[in-house]
Design an enzyme around this catalytic site. Structure first.
Site, PDB file in Angstrom:
ATOM      1  CG  ASP A 213       6.989  62.610  45.870  1.00  0.00           C
ATOM      2  OD1 ASP A 213       5.979  63.056  46.422  1.00  0.00           O
ATOM      3  OD2 ASP A 213       7.108  61.441  45.494  1.00  0.00           O
ATOM      4  CE  LYS A 220       1.533  56.343  60.993  1.00  0.00           C
ATOM      5  NZ  LYS A 220       2.209  57.606  60.928  1.00  0.00           N
ATOM      6  CD  GLU A 253       3.152  63.706  45.168  1.00  0.00           C
ATOM      7  OE1 GLU A 253       2.875  62.662  45.773  1.00  0.00           O
ATOM      8  OE2 GLU A 253       4.138  63.796  44.423  1.00  0.00           O
ATOM      9  NE  ARG A 255      -2.093  58.768  41.615  1.00  0.00           N
ATOM     10  CZ  ARG A 255      -1.961  57.454  41.681  1.00  0.00           C
ATOM     11  NH1 ARG A 255      -3.027  56.682  41.779  1.00  0.00           N
ATOM     12  NH2 ARG A 255      -0.769  56.896  41.628  1.00  0.00           N
TER      13      ARG A 255
HETATM   14  N1  BES Z   1       6.885  61.047  42.129  1.00  0.00           N
HETATM   15  C1  BES Z   1       6.388  59.770  42.614  1.00  0.00           C
HETATM   16  C2  BES Z   1       6.545  58.677  41.562  1.00  0.00           C
HETATM   17  C3  BES Z   1       7.966  58.275  41.247  1.00  0.00           C
HETATM   18  C4  BES Z   1       8.523  57.230  41.936  1.00  0.00           C
HETATM   19  C5  BES Z   1       8.680  58.910  40.260  1.00  0.00           C
HETATM   20  C6  BES Z   1       9.809  56.843  41.650  1.00  0.00           C
HETATM   21  C7  BES Z   1       9.952  58.549  39.969  1.00  0.00           C
HETATM   22  C8  BES Z   1      10.523  57.500  40.646  1.00  0.00           C
HETATM   23  C9  BES Z   1       4.893  59.887  42.970  1.00  0.00           C
HETATM   24  O1  BES Z   1       4.548  61.065  43.579  1.00  0.00           O
HETATM   25  C10 BES Z   1       4.571  58.804  43.935  1.00  0.00           C
HETATM   26  O2  BES Z   1       5.057  58.836  45.029  1.00  0.00           O
HETATM   27  N2  BES Z   1       3.779  57.844  43.494  1.00  0.00           N
HETATM   28  C11 BES Z   1       3.407  56.743  44.310  1.00  0.00           C
HETATM   29  C12 BES Z   1       1.963  56.417  44.025  1.00  0.00           C
HETATM   30  C13 BES Z   1       1.374  55.393  44.960  1.00  0.00           C
HETATM   31  C14 BES Z   1       1.413  55.900  46.386  1.00  0.00           C
HETATM   32  C15 BES Z   1      -0.056  55.089  44.540  1.00  0.00           C
HETATM   33  C16 BES Z   1       4.281  55.563  43.942  1.00  0.00           C
HETATM   34  O3  BES Z   1       4.508  55.293  42.750  1.00  0.00           O
HETATM   35  O4  BES Z   1       4.766  54.922  44.874  1.00  0.00           O
HETATM   36 ZN    ZN Z   2       4.582  61.015  45.727  1.00  0.00          ZN
END
Ligand code: BES
Ligand code: ZN
Length: 405
Positions: A213, A220, A253, A255
Site C-alpha cells: 500500500d 497526516k 491510491e 481506486r
Molecule cells: N489498501 C487500503 C485499504 C485496506 C485497509 C485494505 C485495511 C485492507 C485493510 C487502501 O489503500 C486505503 O488505504 N484505503 C483508505 C481509503 C481512505 C483514505 C479514503 C482507507 O480505507 O483508509
Molecule cells: Zn492506501
C-alpha cells in the site's frame, strides 16, 4: 497438496465426520481421523472438517482418504484439504523439502471430472495465497508479471507494459500512483480465448495488485491531508477516460489504479467487468474478515454473481450504489476527488468513484479488504494469518456460468 480420485488403500489415513465429537475436535489413530463438525453438515462443515484433518497431518505429510457422496462434498473436501494443507512458510529454510499431503478422494464415478477440476482450482488457490503472502521486496510489479507469464497454459496470452507505456496511454491516475515508487510499474494484461468460448461475452477481471500500500505509513490525519496540496500546489490527475481527479488523500491510491484499469478492460472489449480489490478499511469495519461487500450496476449480472458465490461458498454481501452518494466525491477543482470529508459510507463512496470509470455495460466491484488477508487466524478452514485466496473459487464459478450460457 495432490489430489487423486480413487478408493482408499492400505496406508491411507481414513477421515470421517463423527457427530459424537464436539465441533472442531480431531481424534486420530494411525489409520483413522475422526472430526467433529457443527450441524447441519453442509459444504462449509465439510470444508472445515477437511481442513482440520489436513492440518493435523500437514507437517508429517501422507495420504488422507475421504469419501464424498455428492458434488458439493467433492468441492468442499478438496477445497478444505487444500486450505488445511497450505503452508505459509514460503521463506523458511526447509520449505522446499516440506512433506507433501495427498488427498485420496473416493467419489461416484460421474463426479470424476469435477474432482479433476477441483484439483486445478486448488492449485490456483494456493498460488493466489502465495502471491498475497510474498513481501513487496520480493514480489515487485515486475516479479508479478513474470509470474503471470510463467503459466504455460494454452489459449492464454500475457503481455505487460511499464511506466512509459502507462504514461503514453494517458493513464494519469495509474502513473501518479506508480510515481511513488522507484520500482517499475506494470499493467499486466492476460487474455484467455479458448476454442468454443461464447462469442458475445467477454468477462473482464480487474485487480489493482498493489504490492505494498503506497499510501505511506505515517500519514497526516485524513481530514488535514487535503490542505497539504499547498505543499506542492495542486495534485490533479487526468485518468485515461479523460476525467480529472483531485487527490485529497494519497492513501486512497487503489481506486486510482483501478480507475485506469477498469477503463482499459472496457475499452479493449470486456462486455462484463468485475473487479476485486482490498479497497477500504471501511468495508472490513462493516463486515469483518468473513464477508466481502460487493456492488453491481446491473441486476442481471448481479444474479449470476450471487449464484456463483452461493456455489463457491465464499461469503459475499451486496451493498447499494446510489447516485446521491456521488456528491460526496464532488470536487471544486476537478471532476471528482479520490476521498471525502464524509467519514461515513467510505466503501460506498469508493464504489461510486470507480463507477465513473467503468464505461457502458454491466460492472461489479468486490471490496475484499476484510477476507482477502487475515491479520489473525480463523478457525473455519483452519486459516492462518495472511492471504486466503478469496475470490478464486467465485471467479471460476462465474466464468463457468458464462461459458455455459
Ligand atoms: N489498501 C487500503 C485499504 C485496506 C485497509 C485494505 C485495511 C485492507 C485493510 C487502501 O489503500 C486505503 O488505504 N484505503 C483508505 C481509503 C481512505 C483514505 C479514503 C482507507 O480505507 O483508509
Ligand atoms: Zn492506501
Amino acid at each position: 497438496m495432490r489430489l487423486e480420485t480413487r478408493e482408499p488403500s492400505g496406508s491411507d489415513v481414513r477421515a470421517t465426520i463423527d457427530s459424537d465429537l464436539r465441533a472442531g475436535d480431531v481424534r486420530r489413530t494411525d489409520t483413522e481421523l475422526r472430526i467433529g463438525a457443527t450441524a447441519p453438515l453442509d459444504a462449509d462443515a465439510f470444508r472445515t472438517a477437511a481442513a482440520l484433518a489436513a492440518r493435523s497431518l500437514r507437517s508429517e505429510g501422507g495420504t488422507i482418504a475421504w469419501r464424498a457422496e455428492d458434488a458439493e462434498q467433492v468441492r468442499a473436501i478438496a477445497e478444505g484439504t487444500a486450505y488445511g494443507a497450505y503452508d505459509p512458510g514460503l521463506f523458511k529454510r526447509d520449505y522446499a523439502n516440506r512433506s507433501e499431503l495427498t488427498l485420496a478422494l473416493a467419489a461416484p464415478a460421474e463426479l470424476a471430472d469435477l474432482a479433476t477440476r477441483q484439483a486445478t482450482i486448488i492449485r490456483h488457490l494456493d498460488a493466489a495465497r502465495d502471491l498475497a503472502n510474498r513481501p513487496p521486496n520480493d514480489l515487485t510489479p515486475v516479479a508479478l508479471s513474470a509470474h503471470a507469464k510463467s503459466h504455460g497454459l494454452p489459449h492464454l496470452t500475457v503481455e505487460s507494459h511499464g511506466r512509459d507505456w502507462i504514461e503514453d496511454q494517458g493513464m494519469g491516475a495509474f502513473a501518479a500512483v506508480a510515481a511513488g515508487s522507484a520500482e517499475e510499474p506494470q499493467l499486466i494484461v492476460m487474455r484467455y480465448d479458448p476454442p468454443g468460448a461464447p462469442a458475445d461475452v467477454t468477462l473482464g477481471l480487474v485487480g489493482k495488485a498493489i504490492t505494498f500500500d503506497s499510501g505511506g505509513i505515517s500519514l497526516k490525519p485524513s481530514l488535514r491531508m487535503q490542505d497539504m496540496k499547498g505543499d506542492m500546489c495542486g495534485d490533479i490527475l487526468r485518468a485515461a477516460n479523460g476525467k480529472t481527479i483531485e487527490i485529497i488523500n494519497t492513501d486512497a491510491e487503489g481506486r486510482l489504479i483501478l480507475a485506469d484499469a477498469l477503463h482499459y478492460a472496457r475499452d479493449t472489449g470486456a462486455t462484463h467487468v468485475i473487479d476485486f480489490a482490498t479497497l477500504t478499511g471501511a468495508m472490513s469495519i462493516a463486515l469483518g474478515d468473513l464477508y466481502a461487500g460487493w456492488f453491481a450496476n446491473d441486476d442481471d449480472f448481479a444474479a449470476h454473481i450471487d449464484a456463483a458465490a452461493q456455489t463457491s461458498g465464499e461469503h459475499a454481501w451486496r451493498f447499494p450504489l446510489h447516485p446521491r452518494y456521488r456528491r460526496y466525491v464532488d470536487s471544486d477543482f476537478a471532476d471528482m476527488k479520490n476521498g471525502s470529508e464524509l467519514r461515513q459510507a467510505g466503501a460506498v463512496l469508493a464504489a461510486e468513484f470507480l463507477r465513473e470509470f467503468t464505461g457502458e455495460g454491466p460492472w461489479a466491484h468486490f471490496d475484499i479488504a476484510g477476507p482477502a488477508f487475515l491479520s489473525r487466524k480463523r478457525p473455519d478452514y483452519a486459516l492462518d494469518q495472511g492471504g486466503t485466496g478469496y475470490g478464486v473459487r467465485l471467479i471460476v464459478e462465474l466464468a463457468q456460468r458464462f461459458a455455459a450460457a
